[in-house]
Design a protein around this motif. Structure first.
Motif, short mmCIF file in Angstrom:
data_model
loop_
_atom_site.label_atom_id
_atom_site.label_comp_id
_atom_site.label_asym_id
_atom_site.label_seq_id
_atom_site.Cartn_x
_atom_site.Cartn_y
_atom_site.Cartn_z
N VAL A 134 0.86 -1.18 0.00
CA VAL A 134 0.00 0.00 0.00
C VAL A 134 0.90 1.24 0.00
CG1 VAL A 134 -1.88 -1.17 1.23
CG2 VAL A 134 -0.18 0.18 2.52
N SER A 135 0.32 2.37 -0.33
CA SER A 135 1.04 3.64 -0.23
C SER A 135 0.60 4.37 1.03
CB SER A 135 0.76 4.52 -1.45
OG SER A 135 1.41 4.02 -2.60
N PHE A 136 1.45 5.30 1.47
CA PHE A 136 1.14 6.09 2.65
C PHE A 136 1.32 7.58 2.36
CE2 PHE A 136 2.19 2.10 4.84
CZ PHE A 136 1.16 2.04 5.77
N ALA A 137 0.36 8.37 2.82
CA ALA A 137 0.56 9.80 2.94
C ALA A 137 0.89 10.09 4.39
CB ALA A 137 -0.70 10.55 2.51
N GLY A 138 1.54 11.23 4.62
CA GLY A 138 1.92 11.57 5.97
C GLY A 138 3.40 11.36 6.22
N PRO A 139 3.77 11.17 7.49
CA PRO A 139 2.90 10.97 8.66
C PRO A 139 2.19 12.25 9.10
CG PRO A 139 5.18 11.13 9.35
CD PRO A 139 5.20 11.14 7.85
N TYR A 140 1.06 12.02 9.79
CA TYR A 140 0.31 13.13 10.35
C TYR A 140 0.41 13.16 11.87
CZ TYR A 140 -3.12 9.50 11.41
OH TYR A 140 -3.72 8.36 11.89
N TYR A 141 1.07 12.14 12.45
CA TYR A 141 1.25 12.05 13.90
C TYR A 141 2.30 11.00 14.18
CZ TYR A 141 0.45 11.61 18.85
OH TYR A 141 0.64 11.61 20.20
N SER A 142 3.04 11.17 15.29
CA SER A 142 4.04 10.17 15.68
C SER A 142 3.84 9.78 17.13
CB SER A 142 5.46 10.71 15.48
OG SER A 142 5.74 10.86 14.11
N ALA A 143 3.88 8.49 17.39
CA ALA A 143 3.69 7.95 18.74
C ALA A 143 4.87 7.05 19.07
CB ALA A 143 2.36 7.18 18.81
N GLY A 144 4.78 6.32 20.19
CA GLY A 144 5.81 5.37 20.58
C GLY A 144 5.18 4.23 21.35
N GLN A 145 5.67 3.03 21.13
CA GLN A 145 5.10 1.86 21.80
C GLN A 145 5.46 1.86 23.28
OE1 GLN A 145 5.61 -1.80 19.70
NE2 GLN A 145 4.96 -3.10 21.39
N ASP A 146 4.48 1.50 24.11
CA ASP A 146 4.67 1.49 25.56
C ASP A 146 3.89 0.32 26.15
OD1 ASP A 146 5.30 2.35 28.19
OD2 ASP A 146 5.19 4.45 27.57
N LEU A 147 3.75 0.30 27.45
CA LEU A 147 3.09 -0.79 28.16
C LEU A 147 2.00 -0.25 29.08
CD1 LEU A 147 6.32 -2.70 29.23
CD2 LEU A 147 4.82 -3.30 27.32
#
Length: 289
Positions: A134-147
């Motif tokens: 697939v194609s992607f536009a963005g990113p429009y937001y950035s997060a991080g994996q946590d617990l």
């Protein structure tokens, strides 16, 4: 209820702290972005086809507070939903002409490839493997994996290094599932994050793992039960999924995103949804690959 402050991320991730204030979803719909009147696009482009149809189908999550949560009349609410509305508005499509389709992590690529949706805006991490199909536009937001752990952290889990051989729940087909496999092989995978909460409550698992902003929403919706460890160990740039090699459509969406950064529409979308719980971050730079 308050979560302790300090959800600090790197430059491409969220910069801000958690400040919880009552119920996340008030039920009031955010003010809609102005809908373009009779926009013109080159014949044969996806934009021209959607504008002519006057409707579009967008895939999003239905079980993730702050970003995509089933609302009144089965219409989802959240930041992802508002981003989808911004794009539709630039195509001349009003919010009530959008068909929202629930997508879970495992079916996002098939839904795009099969034409079941025109876009996917669903806490969808951009990565090289997915960009093959697939194609992607963005990113429009950035997060991080946590617990996410039980309130009080009875197992004293401070990060993924404390999970060796311990049971952890996440969603099948997500980047979180792949990432956590580097720390434990005892992974319970389900179709939605909400299905992880029962095992966490019962002690069947010691943690739930996914992006920190998703976990923050879950903690907010279940006051007093859970807490976020607050030690993100990945960077997760959220993109808008669309058909592979639809370059014109990807460019159009990137243009819409950058315009929303400049005119304040992105900030308005954030403040009306996730901003009820999280401070407003700086939007990430669009990657025009």
């Amino acid at each position: 209820m308050r979560l302790k402050k300090g959800l600090m991320f790197s430059a491409i991730a969220l910069a801000g702290a958690l400040v919880l204030s009552g119920c996340t979803d008030s039920g009031a719909a955010p003010e809609a972005a102005p809908v373009e009147k009779a926009p013109e696009f080159a014949a044969g482009t996806t934009m021209a086809d959607l504008a002519a149809a006057g409707t579009m189908t967008i895939g999003t999550k239905f079980d993730q507070p702050l970003f995509g949560l089933r609302g009144p009349g089965d219409i989802p609410v959240g930041f992802d939903v508002e981003i989808g509305k911004l794009i539709a508005a630039k195509l001349g499509i009003a919010p009530d002409k959008i068909k929202w389709t629930e997508t879970v992590s495992a079916n996002r690529e098939p839904f795009i490839q099969n034409g079941q949706v025109d876009l996917v805006v669903a806490t969808y991490t951009i990565n090289d493997t997915r960009k093959q199909v697939v194609s992607f536009a963005g990113p429009y937001y950035s997060a991080g994996q946590d617990l996410l752990v039980l309130a009080g952290n009875p197992d004293s889990i401070q990060g993924p290094e404390d999970l060796t051989d311990k049971p952890v729940c996440t969603v099948s087909g997500s980047t979180s599932e792949k990432n956590i496999a580097a720390y434990t092989t005892n992974v319970i995978a389900t179709d939605t994050y909400s299905n992880c909460l029962g095992p966490l409550r019962s002690g069947e698992v010691v943690a739930v793992t996914t992006d920190n902003v998703i976990l923050a929403g879950i903690a907010d919706q279940n006051e007093g039960e859970f807490e976020v460890v607050n030690n993100p160990f990945t960077e997760e740039p959220y993109g808008i999924g669309l058909a592979l090699e639809d370059t014109e459509f990807r460019t159009f969406i990137n243009d819409v995103l950058e315009e929303s950064y400049k005119d304040g529409a992105w900030v308005d979308a954030w403040k009306s949804t996730a901003g009820k719980v999280l401070d407003t971050p700086e939007p990430p730079a669009v990657d025009r690959y």
